[in-house]
Design an enzyme around this catalytic site. Structure first.
Site, mmCIF file in Angstrom:
data_model
loop_
_atom_site.group_PDB
_atom_site.id
_atom_site.type_symbol
_atom_site.label_atom_id
_atom_site.label_comp_id
_atom_site.label_asym_id
_atom_site.label_seq_id
_atom_site.Cartn_x
_atom_site.Cartn_y
_atom_site.Cartn_z
ATOM 1 N N HIS A 103 48.155 48.411 33.578
ATOM 2 C CA HIS A 103 46.717 48.169 33.450
ATOM 3 C C HIS A 103 46.399 48.324 31.971
ATOM 4 O O HIS A 103 46.497 49.416 31.419
ATOM 5 C CB HIS A 103 45.946 49.182 34.287
ATOM 6 C CG HIS A 103 44.470 48.933 34.315
ATOM 7 N ND1 HIS A 103 43.647 49.447 35.281
ATOM 8 C CD2 HIS A 103 43.656 48.226 33.486
ATOM 9 C CE1 HIS A 103 42.397 49.068 35.057
ATOM 10 N NE2 HIS A 103 42.379 48.337 33.963
ATOM 11 N N ASN B 19 47.965 43.865 34.403
ATOM 12 C CA ASN B 19 46.814 44.109 35.263
ATOM 13 C C ASN B 19 45.613 44.456 34.383
ATOM 14 O O ASN B 19 45.766 44.995 33.298
ATOM 15 C CB ASN B 19 47.139 45.272 36.225
ATOM 16 C CG ASN B 19 45.947 45.738 37.029
ATOM 17 O OD1 ASN B 19 45.630 46.927 37.044
ATOM 18 N ND2 ASN B 19 45.274 44.828 37.705
ATOM 19 N N GLN C 39 51.903 52.127 47.526
ATOM 20 C CA GLN C 39 51.720 52.904 46.313
ATOM 21 C C GLN C 39 51.566 54.378 46.677
ATOM 22 O O GLN C 39 50.711 54.742 47.482
ATOM 23 C CB GLN C 39 50.500 52.456 45.504
ATOM 24 C CG GLN C 39 50.428 53.215 44.173
ATOM 25 C CD GLN C 39 49.224 52.859 43.331
ATOM 26 O OE1 GLN C 39 48.098 53.164 43.703
ATOM 27 N NE2 GLN C 39 49.470 52.214 42.197
ATOM 28 N N LYS D 125 53.150 51.923 38.135
ATOM 29 C CA LYS D 125 51.919 51.318 37.632
ATOM 30 C C LYS D 125 51.228 52.332 36.729
ATOM 31 O O LYS D 125 50.935 53.443 37.158
ATOM 32 C CB LYS D 125 50.980 50.899 38.764
ATOM 33 C CG LYS D 125 49.744 50.135 38.295
ATOM 34 C CD LYS D 125 48.945 49.607 39.493
ATOM 35 C CE LYS D 125 47.819 48.683 39.032
ATOM 36 N NZ LYS D 125 46.724 49.394 38.365
ATOM 37 N N CYS E 163 45.658 56.113 38.021
ATOM 38 C CA CYS E 163 44.345 56.428 38.582
ATOM 39 C C CYS E 163 43.714 57.584 37.814
ATOM 40 O O CYS E 163 44.340 58.632 37.644
ATOM 41 C CB CYS E 163 44.477 56.790 40.057
ATOM 42 S SG CYS E 163 42.895 57.151 40.849
ATOM 43 N N GLY F 208 41.242 43.075 34.323
ATOM 44 C CA GLY F 208 40.301 42.081 33.846
ATOM 45 C C GLY F 208 40.674 40.640 34.086
ATOM 46 O O GLY F 208 40.035 39.740 33.537
ATOM 47 N N PRO G 24 46.621 47.540 44.172
ATOM 48 C CA PRO G 24 46.198 48.597 45.091
ATOM 49 C C PRO G 24 44.809 49.081 44.710
ATOM 50 O O PRO G 24 44.568 49.464 43.567
ATOM 51 C CB PRO G 24 47.253 49.704 44.862
ATOM 52 C CG PRO G 24 47.780 49.454 43.489
ATOM 53 C CD PRO G 24 47.696 47.979 43.265
ATOM 54 N N MET G 25 43.874 49.049 45.655
ATOM 55 C CA MET G 25 42.489 49.424 45.371
ATOM 56 C C MET G 25 41.983 50.350 46.458
ATOM 57 O O MET G 25 41.929 49.976 47.635
ATOM 58 C CB MET G 25 41.610 48.170 45.258
ATOM 59 C CG MET G 25 41.919 47.315 44.029
ATOM 60 S SD MET G 25 40.942 45.787 43.951
ATOM 61 C CE MET G 25 41.860 44.736 45.094
ATOM 62 N N GLY H 223 42.834 42.127 40.652
ATOM 63 C CA GLY H 223 42.175 43.246 41.297
ATOM 64 C C GLY H 223 40.873 42.837 41.946
ATOM 65 O O GLY H 223 40.846 42.086 42.921
#
Length: 336
Positions: A166, A206, A65, A134, A95, A208, A12-13, A228
């Site tokens: 992440h 998640n 999300q 996440k 986030c 890199g 999710p971005m 990502g």
């Protein structure tokens, strides 16, 4: 071959993985799990739900999300999202933006695993699809060796079976959200050790991951790899996902074939008042590494934002890039 849905996923971005992008990506991969942008509980409860949550049926498998920290609000938002037909509901505990912190959700929740567990329990009571989390490996001065297992244990006891990690800390003070995506060092071994310690949990890595080769290497240690920015900036890398990770040997569409399939969607959206640029901004990286890619990007970037621009801008840009030879989609998999 393991065919679990979340073996390969696209993260999710914010501002990127909207419904136009997801429709486009689904033309490239049939199986990778796609995520929405983060949607806050307030937006779901009081905003334009159809605009926020509607998606094309072709986008399945798809996860929504949610961002929030009030269990009751998250439960209701999850129920609403479940009614829209999502295959998974994910809680954002990663986030690092100031706006998210001020709302007491996102990465700052790494400090409150018990609250996250209560949120998960409430969400699970509201939906029949999986509820996942996440998170980061820690925030600020937290010790990741302690913070990550604490979070994993808390949500597991609440009934969460899948944790997406992440593999960076988030620094809530001193780093911007953009810097938080690059500056804190990655700690993949920590996530590997979490999987070893909790073999019954599905652990998705998640952070890199730049190539499918890297994703496959991580799958020796964890259950899934979430791509990502690499997948957004070079979307055609996903053309190798279905055969390599899901055993689906369907013919791989060329880049031109992907755009040919995208054009009817663009025409429908234009007829509904969507601006061309809202869709074409997601396709700029499709020809990355190919002769003519720069001319393709330039033509779209200069012409799509213009008033009245339509699908012919895409056709004109396609003409600036040579057609691939038969099977070229397969031959790119070594570098995709």
């Amino acid at each position: 071959m393991n065919t679990q849905t979340n073996k390969i996923s696209v993260a999710p971005m914010m501002d990127w993985t909207d419904r136009h992008d997801r429709f486009f990506l689904r033309l490239i991969t049939r199986h990778a799990l796609l995520y929405t942008e983060m949607v806050t509980t307030g937006a779901v409860l009081y905003g334009d739900r159809e605009h926020l949550l509607a998606f094309d049926p072709s986008e399945h498998p798809i996860a929504v999300q949610l961002g929030g920290s009030e269990p009751a609000d998250l439960a209701e938002a999850a129920r609403i999202a479940g009614d829209f037909g999502y295959d998974e509901v994910n809680l954002n505990v990663g986030c690092p933006s100031d706006r998210v912190q001020s709302g007491r959700f996102g990465a700052c929740l790494m400090r409150e695993p018990d609250l996250v567990a209560r949120c998960v329990e409430a969400m699970r009571s509201a939906v029949s699809v999986p509820v996942t989390v996440k998170c980061r490996i820690g925030v600020d001065e937290q010790e990741p060796e302690e913070a990550l297992p604490a979070m994993a244990q808390a949500v597991r006891e609440a009934g969460c079976e899948t944790l997406v990690v992440h593999a960076r800390k988030a620094w809530l003070e001193g780093l911007s959200p953009r810097e938080n995506r690059d500056v804190p060092p990655l700690d993949y071994p920590l996530v590997y050790r979490l999987k070893q310690a909790m073999p019954d949990m599905t652990i998705i890595l998640n952070g890199g991951i730049a190539t499918l080769d890297e994703a496959e290497a991580h799958l020796a240690h964890v259950d899934g790899a979430m791509l990502g920015r690499a997948a957004y900036q070079n979307p055609y890398m996903l053309s190798g996902v279905d055969a390599r990770f899901y055993g689906d040997d369907h013919p791989v569409p060329s880049r031109h074939e992907v755009l040919d399939a995208f054009l009817p969607y663009v025409q429908r959206e234009l007829a509904h008042g969507t601006h061309l640029h809202a869709m074409t901004r997601h396709i700029l990286g499709l020809f990355q590494g190919r002769p003519g890619a720069r001319a393709f990007r330039r033509h779209i970037s200069e012409n799509a934002p213009r008033p009245g621009a339509n699908e012919h801008v895409i056709r004109e840009a396609m003409a600036l890039v040579g057609e691939e030879t038969n099977g070229e989609g397969r031959s790119t998999l070594s570098w995709a």
